[in-house]
Design a protein around this motif. Sequence first.
Motif, mmCIF file in Angstrom:
data_model
loop_
_atom_site.group_PDB
_atom_site.id
_atom_site.type_symbol
_atom_site.label_atom_id
_atom_site.label_comp_id
_atom_site.label_asym_id
_atom_site.label_seq_id
_atom_site.Cartn_x
_atom_site.Cartn_y
_atom_site.Cartn_z
ATOM 1 N N LYS A 80 0.820 -1.218 0.000
ATOM 2 C CA LYS A 80 0.000 0.000 0.000
ATOM 3 C C LYS A 80 0.857 1.274 0.000
ATOM 4 O O LYS A 80 0.549 2.237 -0.705
ATOM 5 N N TYR A 81 1.944 1.280 0.780
ATOM 6 C CA TYR A 81 2.726 2.507 0.949
ATOM 7 C C TYR A 81 4.045 2.507 0.179
ATOM 8 O O TYR A 81 4.870 3.392 0.373
ATOM 9 N N HIS A 82 4.253 1.544 -0.693
ATOM 10 C CA HIS A 82 5.510 1.481 -1.446
ATOM 11 C C HIS A 82 5.714 2.779 -2.234
ATOM 12 O O HIS A 82 4.790 3.269 -2.881
ATOM 13 N N PRO A 83 6.922 3.364 -2.180
ATOM 14 C CA PRO A 83 7.192 4.646 -2.858
ATOM 15 C C PRO A 83 6.864 4.649 -4.354
ATOM 16 O O PRO A 83 6.515 5.686 -4.910
ATOM 17 N N ASP A 84 6.980 3.514 -5.008
ATOM 18 C CA ASP A 84 6.676 3.455 -6.435
ATOM 19 C C ASP A 84 5.218 3.792 -6.726
ATOM 20 O O ASP A 84 4.885 4.247 -7.817
ATOM 21 N N ASN A 85 4.348 3.586 -5.733
ATOM 22 C CA ASN A 85 2.921 3.904 -5.912
ATOM 23 C C ASN A 85 2.650 5.404 -5.819
ATOM 24 O O ASN A 85 1.551 5.851 -6.119
ATOM 25 N N TYR A 86 3.640 6.166 -5.360
ATOM 26 C CA TYR A 86 3.421 7.588 -5.100
ATOM 27 C C TYR A 86 4.358 8.497 -5.898
ATOM 28 O O TYR A 86 4.612 9.624 -5.509
ATOM 29 N N GLN A 87 4.895 7.993 -6.998
ATOM 30 C CA GLN A 87 5.764 8.835 -7.821
ATOM 31 C C GLN A 87 4.955 10.006 -8.379
ATOM 32 O O GLN A 87 3.814 9.835 -8.794
ATOM 33 N N ASN A 88 5.561 11.191 -8.368
ATOM 34 C CA ASN A 88 4.916 12.421 -8.840
ATOM 35 C C ASN A 88 3.598 12.678 -8.122
ATOM 36 O O ASN A 88 2.631 13.168 -8.701
ATOM 37 N N ASN A 89 3.568 12.336 -6.850
ATOM 38 C CA ASN A 89 2.367 12.509 -6.033
ATOM 39 C C ASN A 89 2.742 13.375 -4.839
ATOM 40 O O ASN A 89 3.786 13.160 -4.229
ATOM 41 N N PRO A 90 1.910 14.345 -4.472
ATOM 42 C CA PRO A 90 2.243 15.207 -3.323
ATOM 43 C C PRO A 90 2.331 14.433 -2.007
ATOM 44 O O PRO A 90 2.899 14.923 -1.039
ATOM 45 N N LEU A 91 1.812 13.220 -1.966
ATOM 46 C CA LEU A 91 1.860 12.409 -0.752
ATOM 47 C C LEU A 91 3.091 11.510 -0.690
ATOM 48 O O LEU A 91 3.212 10.686 0.216
ATOM 49 N N ALA A 92 4.010 11.661 -1.632
ATOM 50 C CA ALA A 92 5.185 10.784 -1.714
ATOM 51 C C ALA A 92 6.006 10.806 -0.426
ATOM 52 O O ALA A 92 6.426 9.758 0.060
ATOM 53 N N ASP A 93 6.227 11.997 0.148
ATOM 54 C CA ASP A 93 7.028 12.094 1.370
ATOM 55 C C ASP A 93 6.353 11.384 2.533
ATOM 56 O O ASP A 93 7.007 10.694 3.320
ATOM 57 N N LEU A 94 5.041 11.560 2.646
ATOM 58 C CA LEU A 94 4.306 10.888 3.723
ATOM 59 C C LEU A 94 4.357 9.379 3.560
ATOM 60 O O LEU A 94 4.527 8.639 4.535
ATOM 61 N N ALA A 95 4.212 8.914 2.332
ATOM 62 C CA ALA A 95 4.256 7.471 2.069
ATOM 63 C C ALA A 95 5.630 6.914 2.415
ATOM 64 O O ALA A 95 5.738 5.827 2.989
ATOM 65 N N GLU A 96 6.679 7.670 2.097
ATOM 66 C CA GLU A 96 8.031 7.205 2.402
ATOM 67 C C GLU A 96 8.246 7.111 3.907
ATOM 68 O O GLU A 96 8.829 6.145 4.409
ATOM 69 N N GLY B 40 12.336 1.518 0.270
ATOM 70 C CA GLY B 40 12.379 2.974 0.200
ATOM 71 C C GLY B 40 13.770 3.559 0.006
ATOM 72 O O GLY B 40 13.926 4.768 -0.115
ATOM 73 N N ASN B 41 14.802 2.727 -0.055
ATOM 74 C CA ASN B 41 16.171 3.227 -0.164
ATOM 75 C C ASN B 41 16.504 3.530 -1.625
ATOM 76 O O ASN B 41 16.591 2.628 -2.458
ATOM 77 N N ALA B 42 16.713 4.797 -1.921
ATOM 78 C CA ALA B 42 16.961 5.238 -3.306
ATOM 79 C C ALA B 42 18.283 4.695 -3.852
ATOM 80 O O ALA B 42 18.379 4.362 -5.032
ATOM 81 N N GLU B 43 19.301 4.595 -2.999
ATOM 82 C CA GLU B 43 20.612 4.106 -3.451
ATOM 83 C C GLU B 43 20.496 2.651 -3.918
ATOM 84 O O GLU B 43 21.037 2.277 -4.958
#
Length: 197
Positions: free
Chosen positions: A29-45, A153-156
Amino acid sequence: MNDPYSVLGVDPNASDEEIKKAYRDLARKYHPDNYQNNPLADLAEEKMKEINEAYDTITRTRSAGGSSSGGYQSQYQYGYQQQYRQQENGATLYARVRQCINRGDLSQAEQLLRTAPRQDAEWHFLSGHIAYQKGWLDEATQHFQTACSMEPGNAEYRQALSMMRQGGTGYQPSGYGYEGCDPCSTLMCISCISPCC
């Protein structure tokens, strides 16, 4: 951190399978890929970090002999303190591994990784980097995939896996102190600007 069981929405007496299922559902539900280009991305992360931390805390507490019922608070406190010490020691160990990789001393980096108390996401990421340096691209990809599945959630980690899926040729991990150009690119740049070459 809040009570890890309430973060995952499960009862402290829940079975390991129930906890794993709750974790997977929330991770989907909260995977960062689901929130790309979404204002809620930071909250999801942030939520994803909290979910990962809660799941790690529960699994460590249980594997250390902490039961899921009775005396939870003291077991949780002990588990959290133990986790914090392990994280501190692991961070120091992993910093040394990164330094060895940076120097090109892969055998020393491997030796240090063997002393790690557990094989967490960073362990797999660094093992993947060592495998990549040795030219073992399949093994590197497997380690990067494991690191990503443990810490989605780790970008690296995601960047490393993405580059490996594109053939691995452009992969250069951040934080390793490499200089910008390889010798071939440098010679090509010189020949473009220097009329005598």
